[in-house]
Design a protein around this motif. Sequence first.
Motif, short mmCIF file in Angstrom:
data_model
loop_
_atom_site.label_atom_id
_atom_site.label_comp_id
_atom_site.label_asym_id
_atom_site.label_seq_id
_atom_site.Cartn_x
_atom_site.Cartn_y
_atom_site.Cartn_z
N ILE A 16 -27.27 -59.72 19.62
CA ILE A 16 -27.04 -60.82 19.28
C ILE A 16 -26.40 -60.69 17.27
O ILE A 16 -26.58 -59.51 17.16
CB ILE A 16 -28.50 -60.55 18.79
N GLU A 17 -25.97 -61.48 16.88
CA GLU A 17 -24.95 -61.57 15.60
C GLU A 17 -24.73 -62.40 15.08
O GLU A 17 -25.27 -63.83 15.41
CB GLU A 17 -23.59 -61.48 15.79
N GLU A 30 -34.02 -68.56 12.58
CA GLU A 30 -34.20 -67.04 12.34
C GLU A 30 -36.08 -66.99 11.88
O GLU A 30 -36.57 -65.92 12.80
CB GLU A 30 -34.17 -67.34 10.53
N LYS A 31 -36.96 -67.86 11.96
CA LYS A 31 -38.47 -67.53 12.32
C LYS A 31 -38.54 -67.24 13.78
O LYS A 31 -39.07 -66.16 14.46
CB LYS A 31 -38.22 -68.96 11.85
N VAL A 32 -37.65 -67.60 15.12
CA VAL A 32 -38.06 -67.28 15.87
C VAL A 32 -37.53 -65.76 16.20
O VAL A 32 -38.03 -64.89 17.16
CB VAL A 32 -36.96 -68.05 17.32
N LEU A 33 -36.20 -65.91 15.85
CA LEU A 33 -35.53 -64.17 15.68
C LEU A 33 -36.67 -62.95 15.44
O LEU A 33 -36.71 -62.35 16.11
CB LEU A 33 -34.34 -64.25 15.94
N LEU A 34 -36.79 -63.01 14.42
CA LEU A 34 -38.28 -62.73 13.64
C LEU A 34 -39.56 -62.26 14.36
O LEU A 34 -39.27 -61.44 14.09
CB LEU A 34 -38.50 -63.58 11.60
N ALA A 35 -39.67 -62.89 14.95
CA ALA A 35 -40.94 -63.33 16.11
C ALA A 35 -41.15 -62.37 16.65
O ALA A 35 -41.52 -60.84 17.11
CB ALA A 35 -41.26 -63.96 16.39
N ARG A 36 -39.26 -61.93 17.84
CA ARG A 36 -38.94 -61.59 18.49
C ARG A 36 -38.99 -59.66 18.01
O ARG A 36 -39.34 -59.30 19.02
CB ARG A 36 -37.74 -61.48 18.82
N ILE A 37 -38.16 -59.99 16.55
CA ILE A 37 -38.44 -58.40 16.30
C ILE A 37 -39.57 -57.65 16.29
O ILE A 37 -39.75 -56.44 16.83
CB ILE A 37 -37.42 -57.88 14.99
N LYS A 38 -40.42 -58.61 15.27
CA LYS A 38 -41.88 -57.99 15.52
C LYS A 38 -42.07 -58.09 16.81
O LYS A 38 -43.24 -56.24 16.24
CB LYS A 38 -42.81 -59.47 14.24
N VAL A 97 -34.37 -52.87 13.30
CA VAL A 97 -33.57 -54.06 13.22
C VAL A 97 -32.36 -54.13 14.08
O VAL A 97 -31.71 -55.09 14.65
CB VAL A 97 -34.46 -54.37 12.20
N GLN A 98 -31.92 -52.92 13.64
CA GLN A 98 -29.99 -53.24 13.73
C GLN A 98 -30.26 -52.81 15.23
O GLN A 98 -29.38 -53.53 16.27
CB GLN A 98 -29.08 -51.64 13.19
N SER A 99 -30.63 -51.49 15.48
CA SER A 99 -30.62 -51.31 16.81
C SER A 99 -30.94 -52.71 17.90
O SER A 99 -30.21 -52.85 19.36
CB SER A 99 -31.76 -50.14 17.43
N PHE A 100 -32.18 -53.26 17.26
CA PHE A 100 -32.59 -54.32 18.96
C PHE A 100 -31.44 -55.23 17.94
O PHE A 100 -31.32 -55.93 20.07
CB PHE A 100 -33.68 -55.27 17.44
N LEU A 101 -30.92 -55.70 17.39
CA LEU A 101 -29.19 -56.76 17.70
C LEU A 101 -28.48 -56.17 18.52
O LEU A 101 -28.04 -57.13 19.21
CB LEU A 101 -29.24 -57.17 16.06
N GLU A 102 -28.16 -54.96 18.34
CA GLU A 102 -27.11 -54.85 18.80
C GLU A 102 -27.64 -53.82 20.47
O GLU A 102 -26.40 -54.47 21.58
CB GLU A 102 -26.56 -52.90 18.10
#
Length: 207
Positions: free
Chosen positions: A153-154, A109-117, A144-149
């Motif tokens: 990324i699920e 989650e830390k890695v994903l959070l850094a990517r989104i930021k 954030v939702q657009s980034f995942l979709e």
Amino acid sequence: QPPTETLKVGPNYTFRDRLKGAYFRFFRGIMSGDASIVRLPMGELQKRVDWSQGLGSGITTIPEYPEDLIEVLDLYPVTENLTYVQVILDKENAETRLIVLEPTLTDDEKVLLARIKDTLQRTLNYDWERLSKMDKEVYIIQSVQSFLESRGIEITPVTKTRINYYIVRDFIGYGPIDVLTKDDHVEDISCDGNRSNIFVYHGKFES
């Protein structure tokens, strides 16, 4: 006799009220013999009661300390299920400290959070400053939702709650001191300079 209680309704109907409602429905189901009412696994009811009393949640972990070194003076939620404040006495140093407890991130989650930021910092458009605080929160959660979709990324609902919390905290709130600004017990926050301790004046425990 099964326990009975009248609960509040309306805008002040809180998570704790809903929990109490579930508690009493649970016992009424047992007394009436209606097994369909009882849906919580063993231990889940007590866990939710603990959460409602400020003892952590499935999103945020409350740390435990060696009793001979640390005495927990107080623990209470600031935002239900998400953030807590813990006041401890460090017996070894004779020092009282206020600990801010926030959603507990896994390494992934830390890695994903850094990517989104990183992505949001590069892509937020010029209209950002024109938005109200409420509009910004909606906008950034949608981002954030657009980034995942867009990347296929699920993630689980708990992970999404944790990620959204830190994105809103850091892009809209006050970062690491955001919880302190929302704590009604904290009357003053001060800092003497870069890399210095943050000092607070607490309504109950003072400086």
